[in-house]
Write an enzyme that holds these catalytic residues in place. Structure first.
Site, PDB file in Angstrom:
ATOM      1  N   TYR A  13     -11.895 -51.662  74.970  1.00  3.96           N
ATOM      2  CA  TYR A  13     -11.689 -50.578  74.005  1.00  3.96           C
ATOM      3  C   TYR A  13     -12.985 -50.289  73.254  1.00  3.96           C
ATOM      4  O   TYR A  13     -13.359 -49.125  73.068  1.00  3.96           O
ATOM      5  CB  TYR A  13     -10.584 -50.951  73.018  1.00  3.96           C
ATOM      6  N   SER A  38     -13.077 -47.299  58.430  1.00  7.48           N
ATOM      7  CA  SER A  38     -12.424 -46.299  59.273  1.00  7.48           C
ATOM      8  C   SER A  38     -11.045 -45.946  58.738  1.00  7.48           C
ATOM      9  O   SER A  38     -10.350 -46.778  58.149  1.00  7.48           O
ATOM     10  CB  SER A  38     -12.293 -46.843  60.697  1.00  7.48           C
ATOM     11  N   GLN A  89     -14.422 -43.244  56.031  1.00  6.53           N
ATOM     12  CA  GLN A  89     -14.406 -42.222  57.077  1.00  6.53           C
ATOM     13  C   GLN A  89     -13.006 -41.634  57.213  1.00  6.53           C
ATOM     14  O   GLN A  89     -12.006 -42.351  57.161  1.00  6.53           O
ATOM     15  CB  GLN A  89     -14.844 -42.832  58.414  1.00  6.53           C
ATOM     16  N   TYR A  95     -10.579 -38.429  59.333  1.00  2.00           N
ATOM     17  CA  TYR A  95     -10.414 -37.359  60.317  1.00  2.00           C
ATOM     18  C   TYR A  95      -9.686 -36.184  59.663  1.00  2.00           C
ATOM     19  O   TYR A  95      -8.975 -36.355  58.669  1.00  2.00           O
ATOM     20  CB  TYR A  95      -9.564 -37.829  61.500  1.00  2.00           C
ATOM     21  N   THR A 141     -15.261 -37.207  60.151  1.00  3.86           N
ATOM     22  CA  THR A 141     -15.451 -37.126  61.603  1.00  3.86           C
ATOM     23  C   THR A 141     -14.821 -35.856  62.141  1.00  3.86           C
ATOM     24  O   THR A 141     -13.617 -35.639  61.980  1.00  3.86           O
ATOM     25  CB  THR A 141     -14.841 -38.351  62.300  1.00  3.86           C
ATOM     26  N   ARG A 184     -10.141 -41.884  77.999  1.00  2.53           N
ATOM     27  CA  ARG A 184     -10.796 -43.189  78.141  1.00  2.53           C
ATOM     28  C   ARG A 184     -10.031 -44.021  79.169  1.00  2.53           C
ATOM     29  O   ARG A 184      -9.066 -44.718  78.854  1.00  2.53           O
ATOM     30  CB  ARG A 184     -10.857 -43.882  76.774  1.00  2.53           C
ATOM     31  N   LYS A 232     -19.690 -36.001  60.401  1.00  2.00           N
ATOM     32  CA  LYS A 232     -20.038 -36.851  61.553  1.00  2.00           C
ATOM     33  C   LYS A 232     -19.567 -36.223  62.861  1.00  2.00           C
ATOM     34  O   LYS A 232     -18.392 -35.880  63.002  1.00  2.00           O
ATOM     35  CB  LYS A 232     -19.392 -38.235  61.388  1.00  2.00           C
ATOM     36  N   HIS A 264     -20.035 -39.740  69.349  1.00  2.00           N
ATOM     37  CA  HIS A 264     -18.930 -40.706  69.239  1.00  2.00           C
ATOM     38  C   HIS A 264     -19.148 -41.892  70.171  1.00  2.00           C
ATOM     39  O   HIS A 264     -18.208 -42.454  70.738  1.00  2.00           O
ATOM     40  CB  HIS A 264     -17.592 -40.024  69.555  1.00  2.00           C
ATOM     41  N   ARG A 271     -17.688 -41.617  73.661  1.00  2.00           N
ATOM     42  CA  ARG A 271     -16.251 -41.825  73.788  1.00  2.00           C
ATOM     43  C   ARG A 271     -15.442 -40.525  73.746  1.00  2.00           C
ATOM     44  O   ARG A 271     -14.215 -40.568  73.820  1.00  2.00           O
ATOM     45  CB  ARG A 271     -15.772 -42.761  72.674  1.00  2.00           C
TER      46      ARG A 271
END
EC number: 1.1.-.-
Length: 378
Positions: free
Chosen positions: A24, A106, A127, A129, A155, A164, A251, A275, A278
């Site tokens: 991961y 995060s 951080q 989203y 972000t 992924r 970001k 990222h 990713r």
């Protein structure tokens, strides 16, 4: 392979971690082309050696948003940090504080804001989203303010999650994922005891606090997938800019026009980032994207950069390309997984030593002396 302390810690982390966790953090999206180019392109940038410059007063110190830091490095926001070491966000935050640099929590951390903030004296960064659940966003921003968070890192390169494929093979997602993770944990007893048993609870602490019930690992992918917002635009950030009265960093910038838009928006900083390879595979490495962005907005806001940084030499390269500060992601997670807080502190010590050697032999007495003239053929 690029030989570095990060390489050694990566090998130690791979041996200790269940495969679903190692892959991961280690993997990228699609064919992982950008993941590879991040490190390869950066390692190929040649520093210009200069000698006999009397470098005895060399300093790595910098000031970001009115705070002084020991060196131009911050720990990047990494989801599930608390799965890599027992209460991993707490250990990483303590390591960052001891080394005089910022720690960025995060949104999808294991430890909630309220667990980490009280154990450090230096204010941490947070951080976030853009998510469909605006109630969660408002709640977590209010809690971040109450905890003394100084800087918001927003972000924006994840309106949808990247594909992924390693996660499907490793057991992080896909059929029978939960059962596969249990079997993997049994076969990695050091992690199973230290983190699996003694590191509970294993939920997404910031989200669980908001929902009033545990949001477990099996809910992680689903919750994120349901809450990412592909309709995101600059207008969606305006209410946050009005609400958040501290520094705000955007970001996920790879294009000069997006960087200029961030200036127009009123951002205090940007992170040049893909990222860590990713999200969208096939985009530019950050080492390739950074110079044009720096030419477009240097001095208008602070320029951070991440993705591919594995050594103190890489930090020096990024500063010479135009960054004001760098963010470490995978690099510190490998060290955290291998040796906890002590591993992160040792890694940062090694970065500092590598930076001092590089700056001494390029004739840069401070980080502000690093520029394109410090490089060959740039």
């Amino acid at each position: 392979m690029i030989i570095s302390a990060s390489t050694d810690y990566r090998a130690a982390a791979k041996a200790k971690l269940p495969p679903f966790l190692f892959h991961y953090i280690d993997g990228g999206s699609y064919g992982e082309h950008t993941l590879r180019k991040n490190t390869e392109d950066l390692a190929e940038i040649a520093l210009k050696q200069r000698v006999l410059k009397d470098m005895q007063d060399l300093s790595l110190e910098t000031e970001i948003f009115g705070e002084k830091f020991a060196m131009p490095i911050a720990l990047a926001p990494v989801g599930l940090t608390g799965m890599y070491a027992r209460r991993g966000e707490v250990q990483a935050a303590k390591a960052a504080e001891n080394k005089g640099i910022p720690f960025t929590m995060s949104t999808v951390s294991v430890c909630p804001i309220e667990e980490v903030a009280p154990v450090i004296e230096r204010p941490m960064w947070f951080q976030l989203y853009v998510l469909k659940d605006r109630g969660f966003m408002k709640n977590v921003l209010e809690r971040a303010k109450a905890a003394g968070v100084t800087t918001l890192v927003f972000t924006v390169d994840m309106p949808v999650p990247g594909a992924r494929y390693r996660d499907m093979h490793s057991g992080m997602s896909g059929p029978n994922a939960a059962m596969r993770r249990v079997f993997q944990a049994i076969r990695h007893p050091r992690w199973a005891v230290d983190v699996g048993l003694l590191g509970k609870p294993h939920d997404l602490g910031n989200i669980s606090t908001y929902r009033g019930e545990p949001t477990k690992l099996e809910d992680y992918i689903g919750w994120l997938g349901n809450n990412f917002d592909p309709s995101i635009s600059w207008q969606d950030l305006e209410w946050i800019r009005e609400f958040w009265d501290g520094p705000m960093v955007i970001k996920g910038i790879l294009d000069e026009q997006d960087a200029k838009d961030a200036v127009t928006f009123g951002a205090d900083g940007i992170v040049v980032s893909n990222h860590g390879g990713r999200q969208l595979d096939g985009v530019l490495s950050t080492a390739k994207a950074l110079p044009n962005i720096a030419d477009a907005v240097k001095g208008d806001l602070k320029i951070f950069v991440d993705s591919g940084i594995r050594t103190g030499l890489d930090v020096v390269r990024m500063l010479a390309l135009g960054a004001d500060c760098t963010l470490l992601g995978r690099s510190f997670i490998y060290a955290l997984a291998a040796q906890g807080q002590a591993g992160v502190e040792n890694l940062l010590d090694l970065y500092e030593k590598e930076m001092r050697v590089a700056m001494t032999l390029t004739g840069a007495k401070s980080i502000h002396d690093l520029n394109r003239q410090s490089l060959v053929n740039i």
